[in-house]
Design a protein around this motif. Structure first.
Motif, mmCIF file in Angstrom:
data_model
loop_
_atom_site.group_PDB
_atom_site.id
_atom_site.type_symbol
_atom_site.label_atom_id
_atom_site.label_comp_id
_atom_site.label_asym_id
_atom_site.label_seq_id
_atom_site.Cartn_x
_atom_site.Cartn_y
_atom_site.Cartn_z
ATOM 1 N N SER A 92 40.548 37.117 40.397
ATOM 2 C CA SER A 92 40.284 36.053 39.414
ATOM 3 C C SER A 92 40.836 36.454 38.055
ATOM 4 C CB SER A 92 38.762 35.798 39.300
ATOM 5 O OG SER A 92 38.110 36.945 38.793
ATOM 6 N N ILE B 169 42.322 37.447 34.531
ATOM 7 C CA ILE B 169 43.489 38.176 34.038
ATOM 8 C C ILE B 169 44.168 38.950 35.169
ATOM 9 C CG2 ILE B 169 44.122 40.163 32.586
ATOM 10 C CD1 ILE B 169 42.124 39.047 30.479
ATOM 11 N N ARG C 251 35.787 43.171 44.915
ATOM 12 C CA ARG C 251 34.575 43.153 45.744
ATOM 13 C C ARG C 251 34.460 41.887 46.563
ATOM 14 N NH1 ARG C 251 30.119 43.869 41.154
ATOM 15 N NH2 ARG C 251 31.294 42.052 40.455
ATOM 16 N N ASP D 209 34.905 48.539 45.221
ATOM 17 C CA ASP D 209 33.934 48.418 44.133
ATOM 18 C C ASP D 209 34.202 49.614 43.231
ATOM 19 O OD1 ASP D 209 31.805 48.556 42.404
ATOM 20 O OD2 ASP D 209 30.324 47.922 43.892
ATOM 21 N N VAL D 210 34.811 49.364 42.082
ATOM 22 C CA VAL D 210 35.248 50.491 41.237
ATOM 23 C C VAL D 210 34.077 51.299 40.686
ATOM 24 C CG1 VAL D 210 37.439 49.367 40.588
ATOM 25 C CG2 VAL D 210 35.430 49.124 39.091
ATOM 26 N N ASN E 193 42.019 46.820 35.905
ATOM 27 C CA ASN E 193 41.603 45.582 35.236
ATOM 28 C C ASN E 193 40.138 45.203 35.473
ATOM 29 O OD1 ASN E 193 42.040 42.565 34.356
ATOM 30 N ND2 ASN E 193 41.373 42.438 36.494
ATOM 31 N N GLY F 267 42.065 46.808 28.150
ATOM 32 C CA GLY F 267 41.009 47.054 27.155
ATOM 33 C C GLY F 267 40.495 45.745 26.611
ATOM 34 N N TYR G 226 29.178 46.289 26.542
ATOM 35 C CA TYR G 226 30.566 45.901 26.837
ATOM 36 C C TYR G 226 31.494 46.388 25.729
ATOM 37 C CZ TYR G 226 34.695 42.989 27.608
ATOM 38 O OH TYR G 226 35.988 42.555 27.807
ATOM 39 N N LYS H 74 34.596 49.241 25.875
ATOM 40 C CA LYS H 74 36.006 48.956 25.562
ATOM 41 C C LYS H 74 36.512 49.876 24.448
ATOM 42 C CE LYS H 74 36.830 45.849 28.685
ATOM 43 N NZ LYS H 74 37.814 46.082 29.763
ATOM 44 N N VAL I 133 40.057 35.352 26.231
ATOM 45 C CA VAL I 133 40.895 34.583 27.162
ATOM 46 C C VAL I 133 39.960 33.715 28.005
ATOM 47 C CG1 VAL I 133 42.623 34.731 29.006
ATOM 48 C CG2 VAL I 133 42.552 36.493 27.227
ATOM 49 N N THR J 36 38.475 32.809 30.878
ATOM 50 C CA THR J 36 38.230 33.247 32.261
ATOM 51 C C THR J 36 36.728 33.197 32.540
ATOM 52 O OG1 THR J 36 37.778 35.563 31.787
ATOM 53 C CG2 THR J 36 40.105 34.952 32.022
ATOM 54 N N HIS K 219 33.155 35.153 30.734
ATOM 55 C CA HIS K 219 32.179 34.688 29.747
ATOM 56 C C HIS K 219 31.062 33.868 30.381
ATOM 57 C CE1 HIS K 219 35.278 36.081 27.076
ATOM 58 N NE2 HIS K 219 36.136 35.280 27.655
#
Ligand code: NAP
Length: 248
Positions: free
Chosen positions: A13, A15, A35, A56-57, A83, A137, A151, A155, A184, A186, A189
């Motif tokens: 999904s 970016i 995931r 799953d990072v 990402n 980032g 968050y 970053k 952006v 997506t 948010h």
């Protein structure tokens, strides 16, 4: 130039999807990992030949399994886009501050996950005569958004880690790049009441990010993130107020 062999985490999904599709459109071999198999498969359906993999990072064992999968199915990997990320609105001023599990989820994904993925894939990337490791980032690394405090901190830490990694790898075949997006449009948010104002449309962001990557910029700062970068140097308190007054 050797053919681009690209892995994008969180490529199902937003970016990650946009960048994966852009690389696929110009003939790169692309694998997206995440995931949610249904969203990965939906992207791959539109992009013939695109590979998908589960990861799953935030889980080190899952990252190790992805390394084994990529070594087998995409052994020429020369571009990793780190990402995957989440954003949570967290209120530490209320009667019940966020619990440790909630806080850890964001740090384990955005910071520990990104560092683990970078470390785990470096041996594969270093096999190539030329490779790139790209971290996604955020402009919020420069000026935090107070309603997303963990968050924003992750970053800022990603920005710091990326600078150190770039320095350490300067004499290797691996170039370390950071893309710093503005807001952006997506699903990131989804925790907010509404999409933040002035959100950049995804296609415009992808075009700008691809241009910066192609130019070989070590830091690709896009759109209003450039204003935040300058602001934190010239008037950090003023801009902290501006960003947080106008936030939703
Ligand atoms: N949108 C913005 O305004 C903005 C601004 C600056 C930076 N960024 C950064 O851009 C990156 C992509 O975000 P986005 O805006 O495209 O939002 P998104 O559409 O929500 O994409 C995030 C992706 O990461 C995946 N993901 C989340 N947790 C994961 C995990 N533990 N393991 C593997 N995959 C995981 C998600 O898939 P599942 O949830 O399905 O697993 C999703 O595909 C993030 O690092 C974000 O911080 C975004």
């Amino acid at each position: 130039m050797s053919k681009e062999c690209v892995l994008v985490t969180g490529g199902g999904s937003g970016i990650g999807m946009g960048l994966a599709e852009a690389f696929h459109a110009r003939g790169a071999t692309v694998m997206i990992a995440g995931r949610n198999r249904a969203s990965l498969d939906a992207v791959a359906l539109r992009c013939p030949g695109m590979m998908v993999a589960d990861v799953d990072v935030s889980q080190p064992a899952s990252v190790e399994a992805l390394v084994a999968c990529v070594a087998d199915r995409l052994p020429g990997l020369n571009l990793l886009i780190n990402n995957a990320g989440i954003q949570q609105v967290l209120d530490f001023a209320g009667e019940t501050p966020p619990d440790i599990a909630t806080i850890s989820r964001e740090i384990d994904t955005n910071l520990k996950g990104l560092i683990h993925v970078s470390a785990a894939f470096l041996p594969l990337l270093r096999r190539q005569p030329s490779a790139r490791l790209v971290h996604i980032g955020s402009g919020l690394a420069y000026v935090p958004l107070a309603m997303a405090p963990v968050y924003s901190a992750t970053k800022a830490a990603v920005h710091s880690f990326t600078m150190s990694l770039r320095y350490q790898l300067a004499d290797t075949s691996v170039k370390v790049v950071e893309i710093l997006p503005p807001v952006v449009d997506t699903a990131l948010h989804r925790g907010l009441a509404r999409t933040p104002p002035k959100a950049m449309p995804l296609p415009a962001f992808v075009a700008a990010a691809m241009k910066g990557l192609d130019a070989g910029d070590p830091e690709v700062v896009v759109g209003l993130a450039k204003v935040l970068k300058l602001a934190q140097r010239v008037a950090p308190r003023l801009f902290f107020g501006v960003v947080n007054k106008n936030s939703v």
